[in-house]
Design a protein around this motif. Structure first.
Motif, PDB file in Angstrom:
ATOM      1  N   GLU A   6     -35.001  19.559  -8.265  1.00 25.62           N
ATOM      2  CA  GLU A   6     -36.030  19.311  -9.281  1.00 25.62           C
ATOM      3  C   GLU A   6     -36.965  20.510  -9.426  1.00 25.62           C
ATOM      4  O   GLU A   6     -37.342  20.883 -10.540  1.00 25.62           O
ATOM      5  N   ILE A   7     -37.320  21.110  -8.307  1.00 25.77           N
ATOM      6  CA  ILE A   7     -38.210  22.282  -8.343  1.00 25.77           C
ATOM      7  C   ILE A   7     -37.515  23.465  -9.006  1.00 25.77           C
ATOM      8  O   ILE A   7     -38.113  24.185  -9.813  1.00 25.77           O
ATOM      9  N   GLU A  31     -38.080  26.364 -13.002  1.00 24.74           N
ATOM     10  CA  GLU A  31     -38.270  27.817 -12.984  1.00 24.74           C
ATOM     11  C   GLU A  31     -38.099  28.472 -14.351  1.00 24.74           C
ATOM     12  O   GLU A  31     -38.668  29.534 -14.609  1.00 24.74           O
ATOM     13  N   GLN A  32     -37.307  27.853 -15.237  1.00 26.09           N
ATOM     14  CA  GLN A  32     -37.113  28.424 -16.569  1.00 26.09           C
ATOM     15  C   GLN A  32     -38.216  28.043 -17.545  1.00 26.09           C
ATOM     16  O   GLN A  32     -38.296  28.580 -18.646  1.00 26.09           O
ATOM     17  N   LYS A  33     -39.099  27.136 -17.121  1.00 29.47           N
ATOM     18  CA  LYS A  33     -40.110  26.607 -18.047  1.00 29.47           C
ATOM     19  C   LYS A  33     -41.537  26.985 -17.681  1.00 29.47           C
ATOM     20  O   LYS A  33     -42.413  27.031 -18.562  1.00 29.47           O
ATOM     21  N   TYR A  34     -41.784  27.261 -16.393  1.00 28.00           N
ATOM     22  CA  TYR A  34     -43.164  27.472 -15.948  1.00 28.00           C
ATOM     23  C   TYR A  34     -43.242  28.718 -15.067  1.00 28.00           C
ATOM     24  O   TYR A  34     -42.273  29.079 -14.398  1.00 28.00           O
ATOM     25  N   PRO A  35     -44.405  29.377 -15.076  1.00 27.39           N
ATOM     26  CA  PRO A  35     -44.577  30.559 -14.205  1.00 27.39           C
ATOM     27  C   PRO A  35     -44.381  30.192 -12.734  1.00 27.39           C
ATOM     28  O   PRO A  35     -44.795  29.111 -12.295  1.00 27.39           O
ATOM     29  N   GLN A  36     -43.792  31.111 -11.989  1.00 25.03           N
ATOM     30  CA  GLN A  36     -43.477  30.832 -10.593  1.00 25.03           C
ATOM     31  C   GLN A  36     -44.738  30.583  -9.763  1.00 25.03           C
ATOM     32  O   GLN A  36     -44.739  29.739  -8.863  1.00 25.03           O
ATOM     33  N   ASN A  37     -45.825  31.293 -10.064  1.00 31.31           N
ATOM     34  CA  ASN A  37     -47.046  31.105  -9.271  1.00 31.31           C
ATOM     35  C   ASN A  37     -47.631  29.704  -9.475  1.00 31.31           C
ATOM     36  O   ASN A  37     -48.187  29.104  -8.554  1.00 31.31           O
ATOM     37  N   ILE A  38     -47.503  29.160 -10.701  1.00 31.32           N
ATOM     38  CA  ILE A  38     -47.960  27.795 -10.966  1.00 31.32           C
ATOM     39  C   ILE A  38     -47.089  26.786 -10.223  1.00 31.32           C
ATOM     40  O   ILE A  38     -47.595  25.824  -9.623  1.00 31.32           O
TER      41      ILE A  38
END
Length: 464
Positions: A194-195, A199-206
């Protein structure tokens, strides 16, 4: 705090007060005006004697011409000195309490204790137990009524069965006060697919921020009477605890009831992720929220250390209780372990039923081989049955085809002496662990003591 130490401190305060009544009237009023509300707010429960200790020492130090700040610092150090946590944690705890004490007016103004159990950060644990039919409605009602006065779920469990009470407290401990990084790692592994899909939709730091904030509340509930917690239920419980921790900052934009309903209706990991992400994203942009959030983080860390001290104190109490019982059992066994008793026990009409292990006949192997075998013996669920000595109830009688073996006098003496030696070694070990603040090994030692106690209780039955 040690009960005797606290009693001695209170006696000292009482005697000093009788000699300087007017001065202590002034000191007590000074303490109440400056520190009482803060400590009452922060330490609703006084299991460790913090409020009584600080109040007493503060007043006594004022008699020694200390100013209020000095008197409070000395009182705090006095209380910390007898906490069952390592020295480095005592210093961290001291600095954090002093830091919050300096902000006490603002804290008492912007924070209020929550009397609505549904908004408590640990309520999702109760919800999960309700959904699995471990807690029933009447038990939840009882907890809710106590919560209105206690403000803490772990202190509102007095009217439910002991087994369930201990279960709830254990899960609260796992959710709040165990290693955060281990829980984050477990959460990341449990929901890795799920995590990864985020990764393709949200910044990695968020993603990392949300995973860390949510994951540190993660733990798995053990099966209860073959009743398992589903993966989806565990996910919702973890996100709800994280959500409720965020909602403690009580900002006007947050409609708590609405957000709780929303997350209850969610089925998907990404939905829950987006809700937490939006809330977390607001915090750094608003100085008021950020300050409240930071204070709550510090409060959580203080509560973590306090909980550890309470848990370690209970380990000490368990140790003392086990030691007293074991010494009593050893004394009883010593008095009746003589040849006449053994002759009676080893009468041809008396046999031993070994339920889980096979004991080879003492005469079937060589003396050297017998010595090796004896070292590996374990005492597991034995019972007598005979006309002369009745240990079993009628309902517990073993089947006739059980394999029976006899214990010789030498066998019984060896078992008893080995247990006595094991107890002596463990007793020395636990003192060393206590002196070194090694509470992890202390707990393991207490568990071993409990097993020795069970063995000795069986020995006592054997010798009756």
């Amino acid at each position: 705090m040690n009960k005797n130490n606290l009693e001695n401190l209170e006696i000292k305060l009482k005697n000093a007060r009788e000699e300087n009544f007017e001065a202590f009237e002034k000191y007590e009023k000074l303490y109440n005006n400056n520190y009482k509300d803060f400590l009452d707010w922060f330490f609703k429960s006084d299991i460790l004697g913090v409020k009584k200790t600080i109040s007493a020492v503060f007043q006594l130090e004022k008699l020694n011409w200390k100013n209020s700040v000095e008197a409070f610092n000395i009182a705090l150090e006095k209380w910390l000195s007898i906490l069952y946590i390592p020295e480095n944690k005592k210093e961290i705890l001291k600095q954090k309490i002093l830091k919050l004490e300096n902000k006490k007016e603002k804290i008492l103004d912007i924070f209020s204790k929550n009397s609505d159990i549904i908004k408590d950060k640990n309520f999702p644990i109760l919800e999960s137990l309700i959904s699995r039919n471990i807690l029933n409605n009447s038990e939840i009602l009882s907890i809710s009524q106590e919560f209105k006065n206690n403000w803490l779920i772990k202190e509102s469990l007095n009217n439910i069965p002991k087994e369930k009470r201990e279960l709830v407290r254990h899960y609260i401990y796992l959710a709040n006060w165990t290693d955060k990084q281990e829980k984050i790692n477990s959460f990341s592994q449990e929901y890795s697919s799920e995590i990864k899909s985020l990764e393709q939709k949200y910044p990695q730091n968020i993603i990392n921020w949300v995973v860390q904030f949510v994951g540190r509340n993660f733990f798995k509930m053990k099966p209860y009477k073959k009743n398992l917690e589903s993966r989806k239920l565990r996910l919702r419980r973890t996100f709800k605890i994280a959500l409720l921790k965020l909602l403690r900052i009580k900002y006007k934009w947050f409609n708590v009831e609405e957000l709780i309903k929303k997350i209850n209706s969610m089925q998907d990991f990404e939905e829950m992720f987006k809700l937490i992400m939006r809330l977390i994203d607001i915090i750094p942009e608003n100085s008021e929220l950020l300050e409240k959030y930071t204070i709550w983080e510090e409060i959580d860390e203080i509560e973590e250390n306090i909980s550890e001290a309470e848990k370690n104190k209970q380990k000490i109490l368990d140790w003392e209780e086990s030691t007293v019982k074991i010494c009593d059992l050893l004394d009883k066994a010593e008095k009746i372990l003589d040849k006449k008793v053994l002759d009676k026990i080893l009468d041809e009409d008396t046999d031993i039923v070994w339920e889980e292990i096979k004991v080879r006949s003492p005469h079937s192997i060589s003396p050297k081989g017998r010595e090796v075998e004896q070292k590996n013996w374990k005492i597991i669920n034995w019972h007598f049955y005979a006309d002369k000595i009745e240990i079993l109830d009628e309902d517990d009688e073993e089947e006739e085809d059980e394999e029976l073996e006899e214990l010789t006098q030498a066998d019984l003496e060896l078992i008893y002496n080995n247990i006595k030696l094991e107890f002596s070694l463990l007793d020395k070990q636990k003192l060393k662990y206590l002196l070194n603040d090694d509470y992890t090994n202390l707990e393991l030692t207490v568990n071993k003591l409990t097993k020795i106690q069970i063995k000795l209780e069986k020995i006592e039955k054997l010798l009756i």
